[in-house]
Design an enzyme around this catalytic site. Structure first.
Site, mmCIF file in Angstrom:
data_model
loop_
_atom_site.group_PDB
_atom_site.id
_atom_site.type_symbol
_atom_site.label_atom_id
_atom_site.label_comp_id
_atom_site.label_asym_id
_atom_site.label_seq_id
_atom_site.Cartn_x
_atom_site.Cartn_y
_atom_site.Cartn_z
ATOM 1 N NE ARG A 1 64.652 72.087 -4.758
ATOM 2 C CZ ARG A 1 65.888 72.523 -4.609
ATOM 3 N NH1 ARG A 1 66.090 74.002 -4.994
ATOM 4 N NH2 ARG A 1 67.275 71.926 -4.627
ATOM 5 C CG ASP A 2 67.228 73.576 -8.376
ATOM 6 O OD1 ASP A 2 67.167 74.802 -7.868
ATOM 7 O OD2 ASP A 2 68.045 73.204 -8.669
ATOM 8 C CE1 TYR B 1 70.077 68.656 -3.784
ATOM 9 C CE2 TYR B 1 68.804 68.787 -1.786
ATOM 10 C CZ TYR B 1 68.493 68.495 -3.482
ATOM 11 O OH TYR B 1 68.424 68.286 -4.664
ATOM 12 C CD GLU C 1 72.479 76.977 0.695
ATOM 13 O OE1 GLU C 1 71.806 77.597 -0.350
ATOM 14 O OE2 GLU C 1 72.433 76.892 1.430
ATOM 15 C CB THR D 1 74.710 76.000 -5.179
ATOM 16 O OG1 THR D 1 75.065 74.721 -4.055
ATOM 17 C CG2 THR D 1 73.556 76.710 -4.649
ATOM 18 C CG HIS E 1 71.976 69.809 -7.291
ATOM 19 N ND1 HIS E 1 70.795 69.412 -7.582
ATOM 20 C CD2 HIS E 1 71.544 70.912 -8.121
ATOM 21 C CE1 HIS E 1 69.599 70.435 -7.394
ATOM 22 N NE2 HIS E 1 70.555 71.260 -7.923
ATOM 23 C CG HIS F 1 73.129 75.083 -10.658
ATOM 24 N ND1 HIS F 1 71.643 75.432 -10.980
ATOM 25 C CD2 HIS F 1 72.645 74.543 -9.428
ATOM 26 C CE1 HIS F 1 70.803 74.632 -9.862
ATOM 27 N NE2 HIS F 1 71.791 74.256 -8.840
#
Length: 518
Positions: free
Chosen positions: A14-15, A142, A144, A177, A205, A207
């Protein structure tokens, strides 16, 4: 006391597929899911976003059928949206039952993207959750842009969480995000959420925009999150996500906590995803890069030989790999011995010294010599060589022009006298030979007959690999071979020829032993 176990959710499909230029075929997606669940033992796999395309829908159907038939459907998750019933219809029709709802975790996103108040947004979320539960689905959330929400509008984050904490939500997932967090913020923000809502399950999560994704995961786990999100090879939008390999190593070694991940399968899966994605793994990428378990400096190999002085907890065998000792200009005797031992080659100390000198000489021409090339170097140094250098190559020039015959100019020293000639031939080596033998004819010196010319290339297929040229000669009734080694085939042949000429000059011509391998 049993160690805390951290749940691993992989979002490569997905990501990770949001990496520029990456698009997995349906069969590749099924293969990746199987590898993640059955080989790596990842706890959960996020495989797609709802409503992307018809092709994505068919891919998800295939994965869902496979997962259901193997009892893994609860571990398959789809990103859904707060869009009434559209995402839920898409997910249920595809055959899945876990939805990861994308909600707004910062006031700016809610205000400027949705143009709604937090209460309006929460009302919409609750409606989708209720519908999902009526369908028998499991729901994760999530938040976001949560990292910006915690920086700029914590009141908004808390207002939303206060409303949602008693809803039937399995996991609250905290995404950085835009990859803005530093490790201190990651720890403090996660800790704040956990202390305020101690009964909830939180995932983090990360990044990697500032190259801090793994460090932020480290701090989030220290703060108490129960799950972390990763991708294979760090695939993901912009600078990517936290790579599963580094995250697992950090959790196991630095935090002394547990996961369900099978470490010895990580390299295998990473290489397969590399092939499917077309995104090359950097040679120096921790755990899975081609060079990360290669010692280059000779002092390191020496220390390892004596007491494993340059080992750390990242033992290559854990990850289905092996330690290597590079061969190049920085190599010492210990590096050479380690590689010779691995190949089962036994030579005396004087031979090791000669081989080391030769590798350093070759290493000046390119970065590293591969272990596959080492037997050729040993052969080049030890077989049919001569210490008598009455004939020395001073210089040569080879010219290859389309539509014209190759030409060669050679300049040699024979017992201190310098000679030079130029000749054309059918190939570069042929031109070199003709120029060389012009000199010999002028000097009325006898020349040998070339019986065979073989080029041997090490396995591995690298275009810069050293090649060994083996030439069989006949002179004065004797047949013998000489070898030359170089990254260039013609240069290797020239070296073999110079060995031959010196052997003839010295009278040191061994009769060939046909039982020897070339």
């Amino acid at each position: 006391m049993e160690k805390r176990k951290i749940e691993i959710m992989d979002t490569t499909l997905r990501d990770g597929e949001q990496t520029s230029g990456v698009s997995f075929a349906a069969e590749e997606k099924v293969s990746i899911v199987r590898l993640l669940i059955e080989e790596l033992n990842v706890d959960r796999v996020e495989i797609a976003s709802a409503r992307v395309s018809e092709g994505e829908f068919k891919s998800v159907q295939k994965i869902a059928r496979w997962a259901k038939s193997h009892g893994y459907l609860d571990r398959i998750e789809i990103l859904g949206f707060i869009d009434g019933t559209e995402s839920l219809d898409w997910i249920t029709n595809a055959g899945c039952k876990v939805v990861n709802l994308l909600c707004k975790g910062s006031e700016k996103h809610c205000t400027f993207q949705l143009r709604k108040t937090v209460q309006q947004h929460v009302t919409d979320i609750k409606k989708v959750i209720a519908d999902a539960k009526n369908r028998g689905m499991n729901v994760n959330i999530y938040l976001e842009d949560w990292s910006n929400g915690m920086r700029d509008s914590q009141h908004y984050v808390f207002d939303m969480m206060d409303e949602l904490q008693h809803e039937p939500i399995d996991r609250f997932m905290l995404p950085d995000t835009l990859g803005i967090l530093n490790p201190d913020e990651a720890r403090i923000f996660c800790q704040t959420m956990i202390e305020r809502y101690p009964d909830l399950h939180f995932d983090f999560h990360a990044h990697n925009d500032y190259d801090l994704a793994v460090a932020n995961v480290f701090e989030a786990v220290k703060a108490g999150v129960e799950g972390v999100h990763v991708t294979v090879n760090g695939l993901g939008e912009r600078a990517g996500n936290a790579p599963i390999t580094s995250v697992v190593a950090v959790i196991h070694d630095q935090l002394k906590l547990q996961t369900n991940i099978a470490e010895d399968k990580l390299y295998h899966v990473s290489k397969i995803v590399e092939s499917y994605s077309g995104i090359r793994i950097p040679n120096n990428k921790p755990i899975i890069g081609d060079n990360v378990f290669t010692q280059v400096a000779g002092v390191h190999a020496d220390g390892d030989k004596k007491k494993n002085l340059y080992f750390n907890d990242l033992m290559p065998e854990r990850f289905g790999r092996s330690r290597e000792y590079a061969l190049g200009k920085n190599s010492g005797k210990a590096n050479i011995v380690k590689n010779l031992e691995a190949l089962g080659i036994e030579v005396d100390d004087e031979s090791v010294k000669k081989i080391t000198e030769r590798i350093i000489e070759l290493g000046d021409k390119k970065e590293l010599v591969s272990p596959d090339e080492l037997p050729y170097i040993v052969s080049d140094v030890l077989k049919n060589g001569t210490d008598n250098q009455d004939i020395q190559m001073l210089n040569y020039s080879l010219t290859l022009t389309n539509g014209m015959r190759p030409t060669a100019t050679v300049k040699v020293s024979i017992k201190g006298e310098v000679y030079q000639q130029t000749a054309a031939g059918e190939g570069q080596y042929h031109a070199f030979s003709k120029a060389m033998f012009k000199i010999y004819r002028d000097l009325k010196k006898p020349t040998p007959e070339l019986l065979d010319y073989v080029v041997v290339i090490p396995p591995g297929g690298q275009t810069n690999a050293y090649v060994q040229t083996i030439i069989t000669w006949k002179f004065d009734g004797k047949i013998f071979k000489t070898r030359g080694l170089d990254a260039d085939q013609t240069a290797a042949a020239i070296k073999a020829t110079m060995k031959m000429l010196n052997m003839i000059e010295s009278g040191n011509i061994p009769t060939i032993n046909y039982m020897q391998l070339p």
